[in-house]
Design a protein around this motif. Structure first.
Motif, PDB file in Angstrom:
ATOM      1  N   ALA A   1       0.824  -1.232   0.064  1.00  0.00           N
ATOM      2  CA  ALA A   1      -0.163   0.014  -0.086  1.00  0.00           C
ATOM      3  C   ALA A   1       0.795   1.185   0.080  1.00  0.00           C
TER       4      ALA A   1
ATOM      5  N   PHE B   1      -1.563   2.935  -2.564  1.00  0.00           N
ATOM      6  CA  PHE B   1      -3.183   2.419  -2.349  1.00  0.00           C
ATOM      7  C   PHE B   1      -3.993   3.359  -1.593  1.00  0.00           C
TER       8      PHE B   1
ATOM      9  N   SER C   1     -10.907   0.362  -3.947  1.00  0.00           N
ATOM     10  CA  SER C   1      -9.936   1.576  -4.290  1.00  0.00           C
ATOM     11  C   SER C   1     -10.762   2.790  -5.060  1.00  0.00           C
TER      12      SER C   1
ATOM     13  N   GLY D   1      -6.000   1.714  -8.493  1.00  0.00           N
ATOM     14  CA  GLY D   1      -5.348   1.343  -7.100  1.00  0.00           C
ATOM     15  C   GLY D   1      -5.377  -0.135  -6.603  1.00  0.00           C
TER      16      GLY D   1
END
Length: 333
Positions: A11, A16, A314, A319
């Motif tokens: 992430a 993310f 996301s 993402g």
């Protein structure tokens, strides 16, 4: 590196923004929110943030239709023409509900994904504010020539699922969004899932962004209110509840679930198979919802044999995919 640390690292590395949740046998093993639901106002994601699921909506459309089949309002053999009347004259007379559910209708698509250069292009053929009800989609569903005979082959088709929403409305006299709520979300315990207007999102819903950085949103890229092919907002907790309810027979009967998650087509271009509204693994029993739109990327997967469920939501266009790849690699049997 344990799973939480691996997800945290990915992430951070990929930027993310969204929510990740992993459940196994009724126990939540991981549930973490990352990044901002609203970049301009620096509002962070929480585990309760509502995020768009794009084409993940198709599975709920399919369940709505199958619930109506169970109630006798529709049948898999019901022809689209029997409910369309003079509307959409290019839809062949022999196209049925079953063909549409399986992406085997052969109708032309208003949003042909094979012809899209970039998901962040302006793809809607009419101003997006004109697409707020399912009936309003008639203007974009019309005028597309048949591409193959009904039943001949699998071709993923967005318009086919809007058409299913229209048939559901016309067979019942009830708004499609209400049908999804009553027939799927309520029995599934999905109290935080709904079709939201993109131009008046509530404070607990995430704004969709086109790119990893910047403030450009997707408000001009998608219908202002989605229909059968996309547009639902949901939470990680609701999606976990969805899978449990689905396979417990609380939405439609177990026999209907089995038919929907049975392979109806091979999809070699995507290295998967397809049922009735559900993505299916090539060889295992894994079944999933997946969505990708401007400002939205999403996967929620369930594997009955291992009682495993994981979800990645996301609010930017690409993402979800690095985290999705990580979970597939770490959790696949």
């Amino acid at each position: 590196m344990d799973l939480q640390a691996s997800v945290d690292e990915a992430a951070s590395r990929t930027g993310f923004s969204g929510v990740v949740r992993v459940d196994r046998a009724g126990t939540t093993e991981l549930a973490t929110a990352y990044g901002l639901a609203d970049r301009a106002h620096r509002i962070p994601h929480t585990l309760d943030t509502q995020l768009g699921i794009a084409s993940g909506t198709k599975s709920l459309t399919a369940l709505t239709v199958m619930a109506l089949v169970e109630r006798g309002a529709l049948a898999l053999g019901t022809t689209a023409r029997s409910l369309l009347g003079d509307d959409l004259p290019l839809v062949a007379d022999d196209v049925t509900v079953g063909h549409l559910l399986a992406h085997r209708s052969g109708i032309g698509d208003y949003l042909d994904e094979d012809a899209i250069d970039s998901i962040t292009d302006y793809l809607m053929p009419v101003p997006v504010h004109r697409l707020a009800t399912t009936e309003q989609y008639l203007s974009v569903l019309d005028g597309h020539d048949t591409v193959s005979r009904a039943g001949e082959r699998f071709t993923y088709n967005n318009g086919g699922y809007v058409l299913l929403a229209l048939l559901a409305e016309r067979s019942t006299g009830t708004d499609f969004h209400r049908l999804v709520g009553e027939l799927v979300c309520e029995p599934a315990g999905m109290g935080d899932s709904a079709f939201l207007r993109s131009d008046e999102l509530p404070g607990h819903a995430a704004v969709g962004y086109l790119h990893r950085d910047g403030l450009r949103t997707n408000v001009l890229h998608l219908p202002v209110v989605g229909s059968g092919d996309g547009g639902l907002y949901s939470t990680a907790a609701d999606l976990s509840a969805f899978w449990g309810s689905l396979f417990a027979g609380r939405i439609v009967s177990p026999d209907v679930v089995a038919e929907m998650v049975r392979p109806h087509s091979d999809w070699p271009e995507a290295s998967e198979r397809y049922g009735l509204g559900f993505h299916l693994h090539e060889t295992s029993d894994a079944v999933w919802l997946e969505g990708a739109d401007a400002g939205v990327s999403f996967v929620s997967l369930h594997q009955p044999s291992s009682s495993l469920t994981w979800t990645v939501l996301s609010n930017w266009s690409a993402g979800a995919w690095p985290i999705t790849s990580l979970l597939r690699a770490r959790l696949s049997n």
